[in-house]
Design a protein around this motif. Structure first.
Motif, PDB file in Angstrom:
ATOM      1  N   ALA A   1       0.881  -1.175   0.000  1.00  0.00           N
ATOM      2  CA  ALA A   1       0.000   0.000   0.000  1.00  0.00           C
ATOM      3  C   ALA A   1       0.912   1.217   0.000  1.00  0.00           C
ATOM      4  CB  ALA A   1      -0.906  -0.007   1.222  1.00  0.00           C
ATOM      5  N   SER A   2       0.948   1.931  -1.123  1.00  0.00           N
ATOM      6  CA  SER A   2       1.877   3.058  -1.266  1.00  0.00           C
ATOM      7  C   SER A   2       1.568   4.212  -0.327  1.00  0.00           C
ATOM      8  CB  SER A   2       1.893   3.557  -2.714  1.00  0.00           C
ATOM      9  OG  SER A   2       0.592   3.967  -3.093  1.00  0.00           O
ATOM     10  N   SER A   3       0.340   4.326   0.108  1.00  0.00           N
ATOM     11  CA  SER A   3      -0.001   5.425   1.015  1.00  0.00           C
ATOM     12  C   SER A   3      -0.735   4.877   2.232  1.00  0.00           C
ATOM     13  CB  SER A   3      -0.834   6.488   0.298  1.00  0.00           C
ATOM     14  OG  SER A   3      -2.038   5.933  -0.167  1.00  0.00           O
TER      15      SER A   3
ATOM     16  N   VAL B   1      -3.285   0.385  -3.521  1.00  0.00           N
ATOM     17  CA  VAL B   1      -3.920   1.693  -3.363  1.00  0.00           C
ATOM     18  C   VAL B   1      -4.309   2.265  -4.721  1.00  0.00           C
ATOM     19  CG1 VAL B   1      -3.589   4.078  -2.593  1.00  0.00           C
ATOM     20  CG2 VAL B   1      -2.774   2.180  -1.180  1.00  0.00           C
ATOM     21  N   VAL B   2      -3.416   2.156  -5.692  1.00  0.00           N
ATOM     22  CA  VAL B   2      -3.673   2.761  -7.003  1.00  0.00           C
ATOM     23  C   VAL B   2      -4.397   1.821  -7.965  1.00  0.00           C
ATOM     24  CG1 VAL B   2      -1.735   4.354  -6.802  1.00  0.00           C
ATOM     25  CG2 VAL B   2      -1.396   2.146  -7.921  1.00  0.00           C
TER      26      VAL B   2
ATOM     27  N   ASN C   1      -5.487  -4.917  -8.343  1.00  0.00           N
ATOM     28  CA  ASN C   1      -4.471  -5.506  -7.461  1.00  0.00           C
ATOM     29  C   ASN C   1      -5.063  -5.845  -6.094  1.00  0.00           C
ATOM     30  OD1 ASN C   1      -2.372  -5.425  -9.308  1.00  0.00           O
ATOM     31  ND2 ASN C   1      -1.479  -3.543  -8.495  1.00  0.00           N
ATOM     32  N   ARG C   2      -5.829  -4.915  -5.549  1.00  0.00           N
ATOM     33  CA  ARG C   2      -6.440  -5.135  -4.227  1.00  0.00           C
ATOM     34  C   ARG C   2      -7.374  -6.341  -4.270  1.00  0.00           C
ATOM     35  NH1 ARG C   2      -8.689  -0.071  -1.464  1.00  0.00           N
ATOM     36  NH2 ARG C   2      -8.081   0.466  -3.532  1.00  0.00           N
TER      37      ARG C   2
ATOM     38  N   THR D   1     -10.781 -11.243  11.466  1.00  0.00           N
ATOM     39  CA  THR D   1     -11.665 -10.103  11.202  1.00  0.00           C
ATOM     40  C   THR D   1     -10.959  -9.141  10.253  1.00  0.00           C
ATOM     41  OG1 THR D   1     -10.818  -8.879  13.101  1.00  0.00           O
ATOM     42  CG2 THR D   1     -12.772 -10.231  13.475  1.00  0.00           C
ATOM     43  N   GLY D   2     -11.719  -8.486   9.433  1.00  0.00           N
ATOM     44  CA  GLY D   2     -11.164  -7.493   8.511  1.00  0.00           C
ATOM     45  C   GLY D   2     -10.508  -8.124   7.294  1.00  0.00           C
ATOM     46  N   ASN D   3      -9.856  -7.282   6.520  1.00  0.00           N
ATOM     47  CA  ASN D   3      -9.187  -7.717   5.292  1.00  0.00           C
ATOM     48  C   ASN D   3      -7.706  -7.944   5.548  1.00  0.00           C
ATOM     49  OD1 ASN D   3     -11.377  -7.598   3.386  1.00  0.00           O
ATOM     50  ND2 ASN D   3     -11.302  -5.374   3.599  1.00  0.00           N
TER      51      ASN D   3
END
Length: 116
Positions: free
Chosen positions: A8-10, A40-41, A45-46, A61-63
Motif C-alpha cells: 500500500a503506497s499510502s 492503493v492505485v 491488485n487489491r 476479522t477485517g481484510n
C-alpha cells in the motif's frame, strides 16, 4: 518466476510501511527479482490479492493487510511468515525459489541433507 509483493503506497500505518520496506529491501539486496503491486492505485491488485490469499491465512476479522507475498499466483505468506523464514534462513524456500549456491540457506540445506 517473479515474486509479487502487494503493498500500500499510502498507508497511514508506520508498521505497515516498515514491513513493506523490510521485505522489498531484503529482496533487492539479495537480487531476487520482484514486482511491487500497489493495492492503493489499482483496485484490480487489491481485489486479486484479497481473493488469492488462502482462507486459512486470512485474518479472523477485517481484510488482509500488506505486505502480502506471492510467487506468481502461488501464495507465500504475509510479513510475519516472511520474517520467520528470514530468521530460520529459509527465505528462498519460503518464496518457492532455489537458494543460490554458496548462500547461507543453501549451505544450511546441504548440512541438513547430510545429517539425514
Amino acid at each position: 518466476m517473479v515474486i509479487k509483493v502487494y503493498i500500500a503506497s499510502s498507508s497511514g500505518s508506520s508498521a505497515i510501511k516498515k514491513q513493506q520496506q523490510d521485505v522489498i529491501g531484503f529482496l533487492a539486496a539479495n537480487k531476487i527479482e520482484f514486482e511491487e503491486c500497489d493495492i492503493v492505485v489499482s483496485e484490480d491488485n487489491r481485489k486479486w490479492m484479497r481473493e488469492n490469499i488462502p482462507e486459512n491465512s486470512r485474518p479472523s476479522t477485517g481484510n488482509p493487510l500488506p505486505p502480502q507475498i506471492f510467487n506468481e499466483e502461488q501464495y507465500c505468506g504475509n510479513y510475519e511468515a516472511f520474517f520467520d523464514a528470514r530468521e530460520d534462513r529459509a527465505v528462498y524456500a519460503f518464496l518457492g525459489l532455489t537458494a543460490p549456491p554458496g548462500s547461507k540457506e543453501a549451505e544450511a540445506l546441504a548440512r541438513r541433507e547430510q545429517q539425514q
